[in-house]
Scaffold this motif. Sequence first.
Motif, PDB file in Angstrom:
ATOM      1  N   PRO A 199       0.798  -1.235   0.000  1.00 40.75           N
ATOM      2  CA  PRO A 199       0.000   0.000   0.000  1.00 40.75           C
ATOM      3  C   PRO A 199       0.827   1.281   0.000  1.00 40.75           C
ATOM      4  O   PRO A 199       0.426   2.267  -0.620  1.00 40.75           O
ATOM      5  CB  PRO A 199      -0.839  -0.140   1.284  1.00 40.75           C
ATOM      6  N   ASP A 200       1.991   1.282   0.669  1.00 40.13           N
ATOM      7  CA  ASP A 200       2.836   2.479   0.670  1.00 40.13           C
ATOM      8  C   ASP A 200       3.332   2.834  -0.727  1.00 40.13           C
ATOM      9  O   ASP A 200       3.600   4.003  -1.022  1.00 40.13           O
ATOM     10  CB  ASP A 200       4.044   2.268   1.583  1.00 40.13           C
ATOM     11  N   HIS A 201       3.468   1.840  -1.594  1.00 39.79           N
ATOM     12  CA  HIS A 201       3.914   2.092  -2.964  1.00 39.79           C
ATOM     13  C   HIS A 201       2.735   2.371  -3.893  1.00 39.79           C
ATOM     14  O   HIS A 201       2.877   3.091  -4.880  1.00 39.79           O
ATOM     15  CB  HIS A 201       4.707   0.907  -3.504  1.00 39.79           C
ATOM     16  N   LEU A 202       1.588   1.791  -3.572  1.00 39.94           N
ATOM     17  CA  LEU A 202       0.387   1.983  -4.381  1.00 39.94           C
ATOM     18  C   LEU A 202      -0.289   3.324  -4.105  1.00 39.94           C
ATOM     19  O   LEU A 202      -0.989   3.859  -4.962  1.00 39.94           O
ATOM     20  CB  LEU A 202      -0.621   0.869  -4.095  1.00 39.94           C
ATOM     21  N   GLY A 203      -0.098   3.843  -2.887  1.00 36.31           N
ATOM     22  CA  GLY A 203      -0.803   5.048  -2.482  1.00 36.31           C
ATOM     23  C   GLY A 203      -2.205   4.774  -1.996  1.00 36.31           C
ATOM     24  O   GLY A 203      -2.990   5.694  -1.790  1.00 36.31           O
ATOM     25  N   SER A 204      -2.533   3.506  -1.787  1.00 37.52           N
ATOM     26  CA  SER A 204      -3.880   3.102  -1.377  1.00 37.52           C
ATOM     27  C   SER A 204      -3.825   1.657  -0.924  1.00 37.52           C
ATOM     28  O   SER A 204      -2.906   0.908  -1.287  1.00 37.52           O
ATOM     29  CB  SER A 204      -4.856   3.245  -2.545  1.00 37.52           C
ATOM     30  N   SER A 205      -4.824   1.259  -0.150  1.00 48.20           N
ATOM     31  CA  SER A 205      -4.901  -0.147   0.272  1.00 48.20           C
ATOM     32  C   SER A 205      -5.997  -0.903  -0.472  1.00 48.20           C
ATOM     33  O   SER A 205      -6.449  -1.962  -0.011  1.00 48.20           O
ATOM     34  CB  SER A 205      -5.147  -0.232   1.777  1.00 48.20           C
ATOM     35  N   SER A 206      -6.419  -0.397  -1.608  1.00 41.89           N
ATOM     36  CA  SER A 206      -7.484  -1.052  -2.359  1.00 41.89           C
ATOM     37  C   SER A 206      -6.931  -1.882  -3.514  1.00 41.89           C
ATOM     38  O   SER A 206      -5.886  -1.560  -4.085  1.00 41.89           O
ATOM     39  CB  SER A 206      -8.475  -0.017  -2.921  1.00 41.89           C
ATOM     40  N   LEU A 207      -7.639  -2.942  -3.867  1.00 43.14           N
ATOM     41  CA  LEU A 207      -7.268  -3.724  -5.039  1.00 43.14           C
ATOM     42  C   LEU A 207      -7.414  -2.911  -6.317  1.00 43.14           C
ATOM     43  O   LEU A 207      -6.694  -3.142  -7.292  1.00 43.14           O
ATOM     44  CB  LEU A 207      -8.131  -4.983  -5.132  1.00 43.14           C
ATOM     45  N   GLU A 208      -8.328  -1.974  -6.314  1.00 39.77           N
ATOM     46  CA  GLU A 208      -8.494  -1.115  -7.492  1.00 39.77           C
ATOM     47  C   GLU A 208      -7.224  -0.294  -7.758  1.00 39.77           C
ATOM     48  O   GLU A 208      -6.900   0.006  -8.908  1.00 39.77           O
ATOM     49  CB  GLU A 208      -9.692  -0.183  -7.305  1.00 39.77           C
ATOM     50  N   ALA A 209      -6.488   0.040  -6.693  1.00 40.11           N
ATOM     51  CA  ALA A 209      -5.228   0.765  -6.879  1.00 40.11           C
ATOM     52  C   ALA A 209      -4.202  -0.114  -7.580  1.00 40.11           C
ATOM     53  O   ALA A 209      -3.449   0.363  -8.434  1.00 40.11           O
ATOM     54  CB  ALA A 209      -4.690   1.238  -5.530  1.00 40.11           C
ATOM     55  N   VAL A 210      -4.153  -1.400  -7.231  1.00 39.93           N
ATOM     56  CA  VAL A 210      -3.256  -2.326  -7.926  1.00 39.93           C
ATOM     57  C   VAL A 210      -3.589  -2.334  -9.418  1.00 39.93           C
ATOM     58  O   VAL A 210      -2.704  -2.239 -10.273  1.00 39.93           O
ATOM     59  CB  VAL A 210      -3.364  -3.746  -7.350  1.00 39.93           C
ATOM     60  N   GLY A 251       7.232  -9.995   2.065  1.00 38.71           N
ATOM     61  CA  GLY A 251       8.163  -8.883   2.143  1.00 38.71           C
ATOM     62  C   GLY A 251       7.489  -7.628   2.664  1.00 38.71           C
ATOM     63  O   GLY A 251       8.116  -6.577   2.775  1.00 38.71           O
ATOM     64  N   THR A 252       6.199  -7.737   2.969  1.00 34.97           N
ATOM     65  CA  THR A 252       5.428  -6.610   3.487  1.00 34.97           C
ATOM     66  C   THR A 252       4.431  -7.128   4.515  1.00 34.97           C
ATOM     67  O   THR A 252       3.877  -8.223   4.357  1.00 34.97           O
ATOM     68  CB  THR A 252       4.682  -5.880   2.352  1.00 34.97           C
ATOM     69  N   THR A 253       4.208  -6.359   5.552  1.00 33.85           N
ATOM     70  CA  THR A 253       3.196  -6.758   6.538  1.00 33.85           C
ATOM     71  C   THR A 253       1.822  -6.232   6.153  1.00 33.85           C
ATOM     72  O   THR A 253       0.805  -6.784   6.575  1.00 33.85           O
ATOM     73  CB  THR A 253       3.566  -6.230   7.938  1.00 33.85           C
ATOM     74  N   ALA A 254       1.776  -5.169   5.345  1.00 34.73           N
ATOM     75  CA  ALA A 254       0.502  -4.581   4.922  1.00 34.73           C
ATOM     76  C   ALA A 254       0.195  -5.004   3.492  1.00 34.73           C
ATOM     77  O   ALA A 254       1.065  -4.982   2.627  1.00 34.73           O
ATOM     78  CB  ALA A 254       0.569  -3.059   5.007  1.00 34.73           C
ATOM     79  N   LEU A 255      -1.059  -5.387   3.261  1.00 28.45           N
ATOM     80  CA  LEU A 255      -1.526  -5.785   1.940  1.00 28.45           C
ATOM     81  C   LEU A 255      -2.845  -5.081   1.637  1.00 28.45           C
ATOM     82  O   LEU A 255      -3.506  -4.577   2.547  1.00 28.45           O
ATOM     83  CB  LEU A 255      -1.727  -7.308   1.885  1.00 28.45           C
ATOM     84  N   PRO A 256      -3.243  -5.043   0.359  1.00 28.00           N
ATOM     85  CA  PRO A 256      -4.551  -4.441   0.040  1.00 28.00           C
ATOM     86  C   PRO A 256      -5.699  -5.136   0.758  1.00 28.00           C
ATOM     87  O   PRO A 256      -5.619  -6.320   1.106  1.00 28.00           O
ATOM     88  CB  PRO A 256      -4.645  -4.629  -1.479  1.00 28.00           C
ATOM     89  N   GLU A 257      -6.743  -4.390   0.958  1.00 29.48           N
ATOM     90  CA  GLU A 257      -7.929  -4.926   1.641  1.00 29.48           C
ATOM     91  C   GLU A 257      -8.445  -6.160   0.905  1.00 29.48           C
ATOM     92  O   GLU A 257      -8.568  -6.165  -0.318  1.00 29.48           O
ATOM     93  CB  GLU A 257      -9.019  -3.859   1.696  1.00 29.48           C
ATOM     94  N   GLY A 258      -8.711  -7.216   1.662  1.00 31.81           N
ATOM     95  CA  GLY A 258      -9.230  -8.451   1.082  1.00 31.81           C
ATOM     96  C   GLY A 258      -8.161  -9.450   0.697  1.00 31.81           C
ATOM     97  O   GLY A 258      -8.474 -10.562   0.285  1.00 31.81           O
ATOM     98  N   ILE A 259      -6.890  -9.064   0.829  1.00 26.52           N
ATOM     99  CA  ILE A 259      -5.791  -9.963   0.482  1.00 26.52           C
ATOM    100  C   ILE A 259      -5.046 -10.348   1.762  1.00 26.52           C
ATOM    101  O   ILE A 259      -4.401  -9.525   2.410  1.00 26.52           O
ATOM    102  CB  ILE A 259      -4.801  -9.310  -0.507  1.00 26.52           C
ATOM    103  N   LYS A 312      -9.030 -12.721  -6.493  1.00 26.40           N
ATOM    104  CA  LYS A 312      -9.890 -11.527  -6.411  1.00 26.40           C
ATOM    105  C   LYS A 312      -9.386 -10.445  -7.369  1.00 26.40           C
ATOM    106  O   LYS A 312     -10.184  -9.711  -7.954  1.00 26.40           O
ATOM    107  CB  LYS A 312      -9.914 -10.991  -4.978  1.00 26.40           C
ATOM    108  N   LEU A 313      -8.077 -10.333  -7.499  1.00 27.72           N
ATOM    109  CA  LEU A 313      -7.504  -9.371  -8.433  1.00 27.72           C
ATOM    110  C   LEU A 313      -7.790  -9.784  -9.870  1.00 27.72           C
ATOM    111  O   LEU A 313      -8.102  -8.941 -10.720  1.00 27.72           O
ATOM    112  CB  LEU A 313      -5.996  -9.258  -8.195  1.00 27.72           C
TER     113      LEU A 313
END
Length: 290
Positions: free
Chosen positions: A207-218, A242-250, A258-259
Amino acid sequence: MKLFDLHCDTLTEIRRKKERLSNNSGQVALDRALAAFETYTQVMAIWSENELDGEENYRRFDETLRYALPMLTAERFHPILAVEGGKLLGEDLTRLDHLASCGVKVLTLVWKDTCAIGGAYNTREGLTAFGRQVVERCFSLGIVPDLSHASDQMFWQTAAIAERYGKPILVSHSCARFLHSHPRNLTDEMAKRVAELGGVIGVNLVPDHLGSSSLEAVCAHLSHLASVAGEGAVCLGCDLDGTTALPEGIRGIEDLPKLWTILSHNSYPDGFAEKVFYSNAQTFAKAHLF
């Protein structure tokens, strides 16, 4: 549905936790992956920890490989070995030959700050003289330099060497700087250059690289990079484990379908999901990794 993912840190994690690849507490477990995908190819990185010196990272590479190697055989599973962070080389080019003899096919040149190879994304340092030797030796050994984590200067210097050798570069787990101005992300000009050299780009799920925690951002990052580098250059490089945070639903690899569902919607080109999930990376790998 098939999956080819260009980056995960699972081997380092399972060694650290003394767990199994087949079933573990992390984001990638082989049992879960093979339940979700009919074929699963994964570039699996062994990480050079930034706080450790080159000697200790080099020792840990061998330790991790010995631990994980017996777990890398299963039907429908195709692992490709990588190293993330060239700090383990110290200033010894012969260590790169050892990595090649162990089957390493991808080297992420730097991770953070600086090492003997040069500077990472949080610096303005390019390749050192030793770093140029490393890149050239990678091309001689059949190892693809990975420029995720590289400084802008290192990116362009490595691209120039790649052009001279007639070889591709890889950006295994980065996103689009046009959509979110994180220095780990690629500018449009960089993305175009990767494609021009025959390389591919893996979009990550951080999410820090995407700018959002949504799958739509991916999906937005995938779509944007496809628009500037071409649909054939865009893949997944999820950075799982490699990350502790992932998009919502993942939660992990088992939720990636889902993606696929979103990318299969009629707002995306026909076949885009299959290209992103598998065939783009498979085409690249057949030419440069297998």
